[in-house]
Design a protein around this motif. Structure first.
Motif, PDB file in Angstrom:
ATOM      1  N   ARG A 248      13.394  30.662 -14.700  1.00 43.88           N
ATOM      2  CA  ARG A 248      13.720  30.811 -13.212  1.00 43.88           C
ATOM      3  C   ARG A 248      13.123  31.845 -12.471  1.00 43.88           C
ATOM      4  O   ARG A 248      12.963  32.933 -13.268  1.00 43.88           O
ATOM      5  CB  ARG A 248      15.439  30.887 -12.985  1.00 43.88           C
ATOM      6  N   TYR A 249      12.759  31.712 -11.049  1.00 40.26           N
ATOM      7  CA  TYR A 249      12.130  32.749 -10.408  1.00 40.26           C
ATOM      8  C   TYR A 249      12.404  32.155  -9.056  1.00 40.26           C
ATOM      9  O   TYR A 249      12.876  31.397  -8.657  1.00 40.26           O
ATOM     10  CB  TYR A 249      10.506  32.945 -10.696  1.00 40.26           C
ATOM     11  N   LEU A 250      12.038  33.241  -8.069  1.00 43.13           N
ATOM     12  CA  LEU A 250      12.080  33.061  -6.595  1.00 43.13           C
ATOM     13  C   LEU A 250      10.768  33.065  -5.894  1.00 43.13           C
ATOM     14  O   LEU A 250       9.942  33.520  -6.550  1.00 43.13           O
ATOM     15  CB  LEU A 250      12.770  34.427  -6.245  1.00 43.13           C
ATOM     16  N   GLN A 251      10.699  32.168  -5.007  1.00 46.91           N
ATOM     17  CA  GLN A 251       9.498  31.870  -4.154  1.00 46.91           C
ATOM     18  C   GLN A 251       9.701  32.482  -2.667  1.00 46.91           C
ATOM     19  O   GLN A 251      10.786  32.028  -2.081  1.00 46.91           O
ATOM     20  CB  GLN A 251       9.082  30.379  -4.461  1.00 46.91           C
ATOM     21  N   PHE A 252       8.775  32.992  -2.415  1.00 45.58           N
ATOM     22  CA  PHE A 252       8.828  33.783  -1.029  1.00 45.58           C
ATOM     23  C   PHE A 252       8.104  32.934   0.110  1.00 45.58           C
ATOM     24  O   PHE A 252       6.847  32.709  -0.267  1.00 45.58           O
ATOM     25  CB  PHE A 252       8.526  35.461  -0.836  1.00 45.58           C
TER      26      PHE A 252
ATOM     27  N   VAL B  54       8.244  35.775  -6.953  1.00 43.70           N
ATOM     28  CA  VAL B  54       8.900  37.026  -7.612  1.00 43.70           C
ATOM     29  C   VAL B  54       9.230  36.821  -8.753  1.00 43.70           C
ATOM     30  O   VAL B  54      10.349  35.816  -8.981  1.00 43.70           O
ATOM     31  CB  VAL B  54       9.855  37.190  -6.318  1.00 43.70           C
ATOM     32  N   VAL B  55       9.094  37.565  -9.845  1.00 44.11           N
ATOM     33  CA  VAL B  55       9.529  37.475 -11.216  1.00 44.11           C
ATOM     34  C   VAL B  55      10.132  38.701 -11.574  1.00 44.11           C
ATOM     35  O   VAL B  55       9.607  39.853 -10.960  1.00 44.11           O
ATOM     36  CB  VAL B  55       8.414  36.982 -12.227  1.00 44.11           C
ATOM     37  N   GLY B  56      10.482  38.813 -12.746  1.00 45.70           N
ATOM     38  CA  GLY B  56      11.191  40.325 -13.123  1.00 45.70           C
ATOM     39  C   GLY B  56       9.913  40.969 -13.526  1.00 45.70           C
ATOM     40  O   GLY B  56       8.863  40.747 -13.563  1.00 45.70           O
TER      41      GLY B  56
ATOM     42  N   ARG C  44       7.740  41.818 -10.043  1.00 44.42           N
ATOM     43  CA  ARG C  44       6.557  41.758  -9.647  1.00 44.42           C
ATOM     44  C   ARG C  44       6.338  40.657  -8.562  1.00 44.42           C
ATOM     45  O   ARG C  44       6.905  39.587  -8.687  1.00 44.42           O
ATOM     46  CB  ARG C  44       5.741  41.258 -11.063  1.00 44.42           C
ATOM     47  N   LEU C  45       5.321  40.887  -7.691  1.00 44.41           N
ATOM     48  CA  LEU C  45       4.859  39.866  -6.558  1.00 44.41           C
ATOM     49  C   LEU C  45       3.581  39.454  -6.972  1.00 44.41           C
ATOM     50  O   LEU C  45       2.695  40.126  -7.125  1.00 44.41           O
ATOM     51  CB  LEU C  45       5.250  40.632  -5.395  1.00 44.41           C
ATOM     52  N   ALA C  46       3.463  38.016  -7.019  1.00 41.23           N
ATOM     53  CA  ALA C  46       2.083  37.602  -7.121  1.00 41.23           C
ATOM     54  C   ALA C  46       1.863  36.399  -5.839  1.00 41.23           C
ATOM     55  O   ALA C  46       2.758  35.618  -5.725  1.00 41.23           O
ATOM     56  CB  ALA C  46       1.852  36.906  -8.287  1.00 41.23           C
ATOM     57  N   LYS C  47       0.771  36.216  -5.291  1.00 40.29           N
ATOM     58  CA  LYS C  47       0.349  35.289  -4.314  1.00 40.29           C
ATOM     59  C   LYS C  47      -0.047  33.945  -5.331  1.00 40.29           C
ATOM     60  O   LYS C  47      -0.558  33.684  -6.033  1.00 40.29           O
ATOM     61  CB  LYS C  47      -0.836  35.740  -3.659  1.00 40.29           C
ATOM     62  N   MET C  48       0.799  32.890  -4.659  1.00 38.04           N
ATOM     63  CA  MET C  48       0.753  31.390  -5.214  1.00 38.04           C
ATOM     64  C   MET C  48      -0.250  30.765  -4.787  1.00 38.04           C
ATOM     65  O   MET C  48      -1.050  29.947  -5.194  1.00 38.04           O
ATOM     66  CB  MET C  48       2.116  30.843  -5.522  1.00 38.04           C
TER      67      MET C  48
ATOM     68  N   LYS D 296       7.741  43.819 -15.787  1.00 38.16           N
ATOM     69  CA  LYS D 296       7.004  43.517 -16.962  1.00 38.16           C
ATOM     70  C   LYS D 296       7.462  43.969 -18.253  1.00 38.16           C
ATOM     71  O   LYS D 296       7.601  43.264 -19.119  1.00 38.16           O
ATOM     72  CB  LYS D 296       5.711  44.031 -16.712  1.00 38.16           C
ATOM     73  N   GLU D 297       8.162  45.108 -18.043  1.00 33.82           N
ATOM     74  CA  GLU D 297       8.806  45.785 -19.177  1.00 33.82           C
ATOM     75  C   GLU D 297      10.417  45.997 -19.123  1.00 33.82           C
ATOM     76  O   GLU D 297      10.957  46.677 -20.035  1.00 33.82           O
ATOM     77  CB  GLU D 297       8.362  47.217 -19.579  1.00 33.82           C
ATOM     78  N   SER D 298      11.032  45.134 -18.111  1.00 33.84           N
ATOM     79  CA  SER D 298      12.593  45.298 -17.910  1.00 33.84           C
ATOM     80  C   SER D 298      13.377  44.024 -18.402  1.00 33.84           C
ATOM     81  O   SER D 298      12.860  43.063 -17.408  1.00 33.84           O
ATOM     82  CB  SER D 298      12.750  46.029 -16.643  1.00 33.84           C
ATOM     83  N   ASN D 299      14.097  43.913 -19.125  1.00 35.80           N
ATOM     84  CA  ASN D 299      14.652  42.682 -19.464  1.00 35.80           C
ATOM     85  C   ASN D 299      15.818  42.550 -18.422  1.00 35.80           C
ATOM     86  O   ASN D 299      16.265  41.530 -17.863  1.00 35.80           O
ATOM     87  CB  ASN D 299      15.227  42.771 -20.832  1.00 35.80           C
ATOM     88  N   LYS D 300      16.435  43.769 -17.937  1.00 31.80           N
ATOM     89  CA  LYS D 300      17.415  43.741 -17.035  1.00 31.80           C
ATOM     90  C   LYS D 300      16.840  42.957 -15.860  1.00 31.80           C
ATOM     91  O   LYS D 300      17.631  42.376 -14.844  1.00 31.80           O
ATOM     92  CB  LYS D 300      17.859  45.031 -16.829  1.00 31.80           C
ATOM     93  N   SER D 301      15.665  43.575 -15.347  1.00 32.43           N
ATOM     94  CA  SER D 301      15.111  42.940 -13.997  1.00 32.43           C
ATOM     95  C   SER D 301      14.945  41.435 -14.181  1.00 32.43           C
ATOM     96  O   SER D 301      15.221  40.695 -13.346  1.00 32.43           O
ATOM     97  CB  SER D 301      13.636  43.706 -13.665  1.00 32.43           C
ATOM     98  N   ARG D 302      14.109  40.946 -15.342  1.00 27.37           N
ATOM     99  CA  ARG D 302      14.230  39.560 -15.550  1.00 27.37           C
ATOM    100  C   ARG D 302      15.299  38.881 -15.581  1.00 27.37           C
ATOM    101  O   ARG D 302      15.560  37.701 -14.900  1.00 27.37           O
ATOM    102  CB  ARG D 302      13.446  39.114 -16.816  1.00 27.37           C
ATOM    103  N   SER D 303      16.507  39.235 -15.892  1.00 27.72           N
ATOM    104  CA  SER D 303      17.840  38.685 -16.159  1.00 27.72           C
ATOM    105  C   SER D 303      18.441  38.531 -14.802  1.00 27.72           C
ATOM    106  O   SER D 303      18.738  37.770 -14.262  1.00 27.72           O
ATOM    107  CB  SER D 303      18.674  39.563 -16.960  1.00 27.72           C
ATOM    108  N   ALA D 304      18.204  39.916 -14.033  1.00 28.37           N
ATOM    109  CA  ALA D 304      18.868  39.714 -12.482  1.00 28.37           C
ATOM    110  C   ALA D 304      18.025  38.922 -11.634  1.00 28.37           C
ATOM    111  O   ALA D 304      18.776  37.981 -10.962  1.00 28.37           O
ATOM    112  CB  ALA D 304      18.590  41.077 -11.970  1.00 28.37           C
ATOM    113  N   VAL D 305      16.841  38.596 -11.892  1.00 29.43           N
ATOM    114  CA  VAL D 305      16.209  37.568 -11.096  1.00 29.43           C
ATOM    115  C   VAL D 305      16.355  36.283 -11.442  1.00 29.43           C
ATOM    116  O   VAL D 305      16.783  35.128 -10.504  1.00 29.43           O
ATOM    117  CB  VAL D 305      14.769  37.938 -11.042  1.00 29.43           C
TER     118      VAL D 305
END
Length: 577
Positions: free
Chosen positions: A529-533, A475-477, A353-357, A479-488
């Motif tokens: 933890r998350y990523l910032q673009f 950039v966060v994992g 998921r991508l959101a403007k900060m 919404k319904e994917s634990n694997k995606s959140r774990s990967a990020v």
């Protein structure tokens, strides 16, 4: 009929909009004890300075929420008396009140008004109205105008301020759809004397207006929130069985004061210490401690009666404490999150998921208008109402060939000869209309929003001053994917431990929008933890300015004095700024 239905809907919409309006009156205690130091990052911070900052920021936040919100401020224990029930001659606006406080702050001796014939003396009120910069500027100059020598003789205690605030709310909002609130900032260390029956009448009026009282108690030992208790008792429609917990204000007295049933004279309320009790205390600090304790009891009862709350700021930041009940919403809005494909490596793609900060805020542009003049006399024309006659101004853009302009020839490029172009760095890549239509057709119906990780860079190689190209994205994992959140989270942790940032390209719009080159920074927060673009600049976007060394010059004494006199002539007088 249709007209009646439309009128009904308009009325309902009007009532709904009005119900969202808020009217808040802040009460600021300026007794000498408020000048005591208060723990803060600023070494010169005091109780009054922190309270004043909280008031200014809260008022500014109200103006951010809606231009229809109204705020006012009442200052306690002032040498001057000026409010809607006792207007002083010569005080025309907030600027005059700000000038009064500036004179006191500069050490100028001012007259202290001790006239008992005035209604509620020693109070200054900034009128309850729409928020203006002049009001905020004047409140910023508020300071203590009393000292230990005249503090006891001055009136304008916290209960007087509460009565004036309640009357101001009634006069301004009676019969209108407002959400009303009174916020009191005090350390409760000054003596208070109140007519119990008068206070009870005021509290009954506040309950009818559904106005809650918030007490921000500086140095208080206990805090309580009575909003849910008051609401549940009103919904039940029954009287509380424990009368001690809900004493009426006209019976709230100190331990040594008589109740209303025991005497016909005025009640001696909280904070009034008898002479006999004064003799029992050997230190002034003990007297203040008792006054403070009894005032806390009174304020706690007032908060109960109005369904408000008491917030204790015993060393905590006053502004942060207030935001627990009045959270700041200035400049904030909920960011919309988009589902995006994140290509971490070849054949490894997860949904994120991508959101403007952050977002750039631009001031609204002014509408340009041209003033009409009389061709004969040259005077500006005015209409029947005396207003200047104007007409709209339209901008017209013309394009010329650059090569011809350099030769001094203005050859305009007509519309049918122009093409659109995509910006790539500092260059423009022209794309014909037919090619552009083919690109749009190729990506029609598909979503091409994505993030592609190209490689990794050392964190020290990324210059922070270049990270100002555009908004930041989170950039966060999925919404319904634990694997995606774990990967990020795992990627962010690995990049953080190795001191790396991701070099990537972002397509943030549908239908194949222009890609953006940027960096992914690992961020660790309390929630995970998350990523910032952040977008990276091209080489030509970064400009390095070099200032030319100025030749040393020293003039004569006469020339130096002339320059100093010129600078002094531009300085504003103290009273004008």
């Amino acid at each position: 009929s249709t007209d009646q239905d439309e009128a009904a809907r308009s009325t309902v919409a009007s009532i709904y909009n009005m119900a969202g309006k808020e009217a808040v009156v802040f009460i600021l205690d300026t007794s000498p004890s408020m000048n005591s130091p208060y723990p803060s990052k600023d070494s010169e911070s005091t109780r009054l300075s922190q309270s004043k900052r909280a008031v200014i920021n809260a008022i500014a936040d109200q103006s951010w929420r809606s231009k229809t919100h109204e705020c006012g401020c009442i200052v306690l224990k002032t040498g001057l008396t000026h409010h809607h029930m006792a207007v002083m001659d010569g005080i025309d606006d907030e600027n005059a009140l700000g000038y009064y406080f500036r004179k006191v702050a500069r050490g100028k001796k001012v007259h202290v008004d001790l006239d008992d014939d005035v209604h509620f003396p020693n109070l200054i009120e900034f009128d309850l109205n729409r928020i203006t910069p002049q009001t905020l500027r004047a409140i910023s100059h508020v300071c203590s105008t009393s000292d230990e020598s005249n503090a006891d003789a001055m009136q304008g205690d916290l209960c007087d301020g509460l009565i004036v605030a309640a009357d101001s709310l009634y006069q301004r909002t009676n019969g209108k759809k407002f959400k009303r609130k009174i916020v009191l900032f005090t350390d409760a260390e000054h003596k208070v004397s109140v007519d119990g029956s008068q206070l009870q009448t005021v509290l009954d009026g506040l309950n009818k207006m559904e106005c809650e009282v918030l007490i921000v108690g500086i140095g208080f030992d206990e805090e309580k929130d009575f909003s849910s208790t008051a609401k549940s008792s009103d919904d039940a429609g029954i009287k509380q069985e424990d009368e001690d917990d809900f004493e009426q204000p006209d019976t709230i007295t100190s331990n040594d004061a008589p109740t209303a049933e025991e005497t016909d004279c005025d009640i001696k309320e909280e904070g009034v210490v008898d002479t006999e009790d004064m003799e029992d205390f050997k230190m002034e600090s003990d007297v203040r401690a008792r006054v403070k304790r009894e005032n806390q009891m009174l304020l706690m009862s007032i908060a109960k009666e109005t369904g408000g709350c008491v917030l204790a700021t015993n060393g905590a930041d006053i502004e942060d404490t207030l935001q627990r009940k009045m959270p700041s919403k200035a400049g904030r809005k909920n960011a919309q999150r988009y589902e995006t494909d994140f290509h971490i490596a070849p054949h490894l793609t997860v949904s994120v998921r991508l959101a403007k900060m952050t977002e750039q805020c631009n001031l609204p542009s002014l509408k340009k208008a041209a003033i009409q003049f009389d061709p004969d006399s040259g005077d500006a024309l005015r209409d029947g109402a005396g207003e200047l006659m104007t007409h709209d101004v339209r901008a017209q853009t013309r394009h010329f060939e650059a090569e011809q302009l350099e030769a001094g020839i203005e050859k305009e490029v007509h519309l049918d000869m122009r093409v659109e172009a995509y910006r790539y760095g500092c260059d423009l890549i022209p794309v014909g209309k037919m090619d552009l239509a083919g690109i749009d057709a190729a990506f029609a119906g598909g979503t091409n929003r994505s993030i592609e990780l190209i490689g990794y860079l050392d964190r020290k190689d990324v210059v922070d001053s270049g990270l100002l190209m555009g908004p930041a994205y989170c950039v966060v994992g999925g919404k319904e994917s634990n694997k995606s959140r774990s990967a990020v989270a795992a990627l962010a942790q690995a990049m953080d431990e190795m001191g790396k940032v991701g070099f990537c390209r972002l397509v943030k719009t549908k239908k194949g929008g222009a890609p953006v080159i940027g960096a992914l920074f690992p961020i660790a927060s309390d929630s995970g933890r998350y990523l910032q673009f952040l977008q990276l600049p091209f080489a030509d976007d970064v400009q390095h300015f070099q200032n030319r060394d100025l030749d040393p010059f020293t003039g004569t004494d006469e020339q130096m004095q002339t320059c100093e006199d010129l600078i002094d002539s531009f300085m504003l007088p103290d009273g004008d700024f």
